[in-house]
Design a protein around this motif. Structure first.
Motif, PDB file in Angstrom:
ATOM      1  N   GLY A 160       0.789  -1.223   0.000  1.00 14.37           N
ATOM      2  CA  GLY A 160       0.000   0.000   0.000  1.00 14.37           C
ATOM      3  C   GLY A 160       0.819   1.270   0.000  1.00 14.37           C
ATOM      4  O   GLY A 160       0.744   2.095  -0.913  1.00 14.37           O
ATOM      5  N   LEU A 161       1.640   1.476   1.025  1.00 11.96           N
ATOM      6  CA  LEU A 161       2.418   2.703   1.140  1.00 11.96           C
ATOM      7  C   LEU A 161       3.561   2.746   0.136  1.00 11.96           C
ATOM      8  O   LEU A 161       3.977   3.824  -0.290  1.00 11.96           O
ATOM      9  CB  LEU A 161       2.941   2.872   2.567  1.00 11.96           C
ATOM     10  CG  LEU A 161       1.883   3.302   3.581  1.00 11.96           C
ATOM     11  CD1 LEU A 161       2.459   3.311   4.990  1.00 11.96           C
ATOM     12  CD2 LEU A 161       1.317   4.675   3.242  1.00 11.96           C
ATOM     13  N   ALA A 162       4.081   1.590  -0.251  1.00 12.29           N
ATOM     14  CA  ALA A 162       5.106   1.564  -1.291  1.00 12.29           C
ATOM     15  C   ALA A 162       4.525   2.058  -2.613  1.00 12.29           C
ATOM     16  O   ALA A 162       5.153   2.835  -3.335  1.00 12.29           O
ATOM     17  CB  ALA A 162       5.668   0.151  -1.444  1.00 12.29           C
ATOM     18  N   MET A 163       3.318   1.619  -2.928  1.00  7.81           N
ATOM     19  CA  MET A 163       2.663   2.074  -4.148  1.00  7.81           C
ATOM     20  C   MET A 163       2.320   3.560  -4.050  1.00  7.81           C
ATOM     21  O   MET A 163       2.477   4.308  -5.024  1.00  7.81           O
ATOM     22  CB  MET A 163       1.404   1.255  -4.419  1.00  7.81           C
ATOM     23  CG  MET A 163       0.662   1.693  -5.677  1.00  7.81           C
ATOM     24  SD  MET A 163      -0.711   0.601  -6.091  1.00  7.81           S
ATOM     25  CE  MET A 163       0.177  -0.804  -6.756  1.00  7.81           C
ATOM     26  N   VAL A 164       1.860   3.994  -2.888  1.00  6.98           N
ATOM     27  CA  VAL A 164       1.570   5.410  -2.679  1.00  6.98           C
ATOM     28  C   VAL A 164       2.811   6.253  -2.972  1.00  6.98           C
ATOM     29  O   VAL A 164       2.746   7.268  -3.683  1.00  6.98           O
ATOM     30  CB  VAL A 164       1.075   5.651  -1.236  1.00  6.98           C
ATOM     31  CG1 VAL A 164       1.176   7.127  -0.858  1.00  6.98           C
ATOM     32  CG2 VAL A 164      -0.364   5.166  -1.092  1.00  6.98           C
ATOM     33  N   LYS A 165       3.949   5.843  -2.425  1.00  3.47           N
ATOM     34  CA  LYS A 165       5.179   6.603  -2.644  1.00  3.47           C
ATOM     35  C   LYS A 165       5.579   6.585  -4.113  1.00  3.47           C
ATOM     36  O   LYS A 165       6.046   7.599  -4.655  1.00  3.47           O
ATOM     37  CB  LYS A 165       6.313   6.054  -1.792  1.00  3.47           C
ATOM     38  CG  LYS A 165       7.566   6.939  -1.809  1.00  3.47           C
ATOM     39  CD  LYS A 165       8.637   6.439  -0.867  1.00  3.47           C
ATOM     40  CE  LYS A 165       9.776   7.435  -0.744  1.00  3.47           C
ATOM     41  NZ  LYS A 165      10.356   7.797  -2.072  1.00  3.47           N
ATOM     42  N   ASN A 166       5.401   5.463  -4.765  1.00  2.13           N
ATOM     43  CA  ASN A 166       5.710   5.355  -6.185  1.00  2.13           C
ATOM     44  C   ASN A 166       4.880   6.355  -6.995  1.00  2.13           C
ATOM     45  O   ASN A 166       5.396   7.052  -7.879  1.00  2.13           O
ATOM     46  CB  ASN A 166       5.433   3.922  -6.663  1.00  2.13           C
ATOM     47  CG  ASN A 166       6.039   3.622  -8.021  1.00  2.13           C
ATOM     48  OD1 ASN A 166       6.287   4.509  -8.823  1.00  2.13           O
ATOM     49  ND2 ASN A 166       6.267   2.352  -8.274  1.00  2.13           N
ATOM     50  N   ILE A 167       3.591   6.438  -6.690  1.00  2.16           N
ATOM     51  CA  ILE A 167       2.701   7.372  -7.390  1.00  2.16           C
ATOM     52  C   ILE A 167       3.130   8.811  -7.141  1.00  2.16           C
ATOM     53  O   ILE A 167       3.229   9.622  -8.075  1.00  2.16           O
ATOM     54  CB  ILE A 167       1.247   7.146  -6.956  1.00  2.16           C
ATOM     55  CG1 ILE A 167       0.732   5.796  -7.465  1.00  2.16           C
ATOM     56  CG2 ILE A 167       0.350   8.275  -7.457  1.00  2.16           C
ATOM     57  CD1 ILE A 167      -0.624   5.398  -6.922  1.00  2.16           C
ATOM     58  N   ILE A 168       3.385   9.155  -5.885  1.00  2.00           N
ATOM     59  CA  ILE A 168       3.755  10.530  -5.554  1.00  2.00           C
ATOM     60  C   ILE A 168       5.090  10.895  -6.193  1.00  2.00           C
ATOM     61  O   ILE A 168       5.265  11.997  -6.731  1.00  2.00           O
ATOM     62  CB  ILE A 168       3.808  10.727  -4.030  1.00  2.00           C
ATOM     63  CG1 ILE A 168       2.427  10.483  -3.410  1.00  2.00           C
ATOM     64  CG2 ILE A 168       4.297  12.136  -3.689  1.00  2.00           C
ATOM     65  CD1 ILE A 168       1.324  11.344  -3.974  1.00  2.00           C
ATOM     66  N   ASP A 169       6.059   9.981  -6.156  1.00  5.95           N
ATOM     67  CA  ASP A 169       7.354  10.242  -6.784  1.00  5.95           C
ATOM     68  C   ASP A 169       7.205  10.514  -8.280  1.00  5.95           C
ATOM     69  O   ASP A 169       7.928  11.336  -8.854  1.00  5.95           O
ATOM     70  CB  ASP A 169       8.294   9.057  -6.576  1.00  5.95           C
ATOM     71  CG  ASP A 169       8.805   8.953  -5.141  1.00  5.95           C
ATOM     72  OD1 ASP A 169       8.605   9.915  -4.375  1.00  5.95           O
ATOM     73  OD2 ASP A 169       9.395   7.908  -4.804  1.00  5.95           O
ATOM     74  N   SER A 170       6.259   9.823  -8.923  1.00 11.26           N
ATOM     75  CA  SER A 170       6.083   9.993 -10.362  1.00 11.26           C
ATOM     76  C   SER A 170       5.522  11.363 -10.722  1.00 11.26           C
ATOM     77  O   SER A 170       5.588  11.773 -11.882  1.00 11.26           O
ATOM     78  CB  SER A 170       5.157   8.895 -10.912  1.00 11.26           C
ATOM     79  OG  SER A 170       3.808   9.116 -10.517  1.00 11.26           O
ATOM     80  N   THR A 171       4.971  12.079  -9.747  1.00 10.67           N
ATOM     81  CA  THR A 171       4.444  13.427  -9.993  1.00 10.67           C
ATOM     82  C   THR A 171       5.450  14.512  -9.605  1.00 10.67           C
ATOM     83  O   THR A 171       5.105  15.689  -9.619  1.00 10.67           O
ATOM     84  CB  THR A 171       3.152  13.665  -9.184  1.00 10.67           C
ATOM     85  OG1 THR A 171       3.469  13.742  -7.779  1.00 10.67           O
ATOM     86  CG2 THR A 171       2.138  12.561  -9.414  1.00 10.67           C
TER      87      THR A 171
END
Length: 200
Positions: A160-171
Motif C-alpha cells: 500500500g504505502l510503497a505504491m503510494v510513494k511510487n505514485i507521488i514520486d512519479s508526480t
C-alpha cells in the motif's frame, strides 16, 4: 464493511447513508476494480493519464467514502477555493483512499477515532495532510514504512504505502510522515501546482 457497521449500529438515517455511500462508490468503481491487478504488477505501474484538475473535490470524494461510520469522525479543513495540479486523478484518488484507510486501521477499537484532513498551499505545492489519533508507528519500523512487502498489519501484501510513494514520486511530489507512538501519525503529501517545475 462501512454499510454493515452502520446497519449493526441501527443508525437512524440508514436510507440516506446508503444513497450517499452508493453514489460515492459508483464514482470510484473504475479505480477500485483495477487495484488487484496493479498490486500484482507493482514493478510496472500503469502509464499515468496526466490531466490538469482541482484536487479539492478529489479529497472530498475520498473522505466521503469513509465518513459514514460511528466510531471515527473525519474532518476536512481547507481555506482554498481550488488547488490545481497535473497528475493522474485515479492514481491520486488511490493515494488518498489508501492513506485514509491506513489511518482508520491505526486507531484502536477502544478509542473514538478522529482523522483530520487539511488541504493547504505552500510555495508551488498543494499540501494535503492526514492526521489520525491512532497507535503511531514504532521507531524501529519508521525507516521501512515505504518499503515494498513491509507492513505493520497482520494481513495484507504490504504494498500500500510503497505504491503510494511510487505514485507521488512519479508526480515530482513528496510524501513523508510525523508520528508519536501511542498518540497518532500524520502523513503529508505535497504535489506540484500546475505549470511548476519545482522538484524536491
Amino acid at each position: 464493511q462501512l454499510l454493515m457497521r452502520a446497519w449493526n449500529d441501527k443508525v437512524p438515517d440508514m436510507d440516506a447513508r446508503l444513497k450517499r455511500f452508493s453514489q460515492t462508490l459508483i464514482m470510484q468503481i473504475d479505480t477500485l476494480s483495477s487495484i488487484a491487478t496493479e498490486f500484482s504488477d507493482f514493478a510496472q505501474m500503469p502509464q499515468p493519464q496526466i490531466q490538469q484538475f482541482d484536487i479539492i473535490p478529489l479529497v472530498q470524494q475520498s473522505a466521503g467514502l469513509f465518513r459514514d461510520q460511528s466510531d471515527c469522525e473525519i474532518i476536512l479543513e481547507t481555506d482554498l477555493r481550488e488547488c490545481i495540479i497535473k497528475a493522474d486523478p485515479n492514481q491520486i484518488l488511490r493515494v488518498f483512499n489508501n492513506l485514509i484507510k491506513n489511518a482508520l486501521q491505526a486507531i484502536p477499537v477502544d478509542r473514538q477515532g478522529l482523522i483530520r484532513i487539511k488541504v493547504e498551499q505552500s510555495a508551488n505545492f498543494c499540501e494535503i495532510s492526514f492526521q489520525d489519533n491512532g497507535t503511531g508507528i514504532p521507531s524501529e519500523k519508521q525507516t521501512r514504512i515505504f518499503s515494498p512487502n513491509f507492513t505493520t498489519k497482520t494481513a495484507g501484501m504490504g504494498l500500500g504505502l510503497a505504491m503510494v510513494k511510487n505514485i507521488i514520486d512519479s508526480t515530482s511530489g513528496k510524501i513523508w510522515f510525523e508520528t508519536d507512538p501511542g498518540i497518532g501519525t500524520t502523513f503529508f503529501v505535497a504535489l506540484p501546482l500546475q505549470d511548476t517545475e519545482t522538484t524536491f
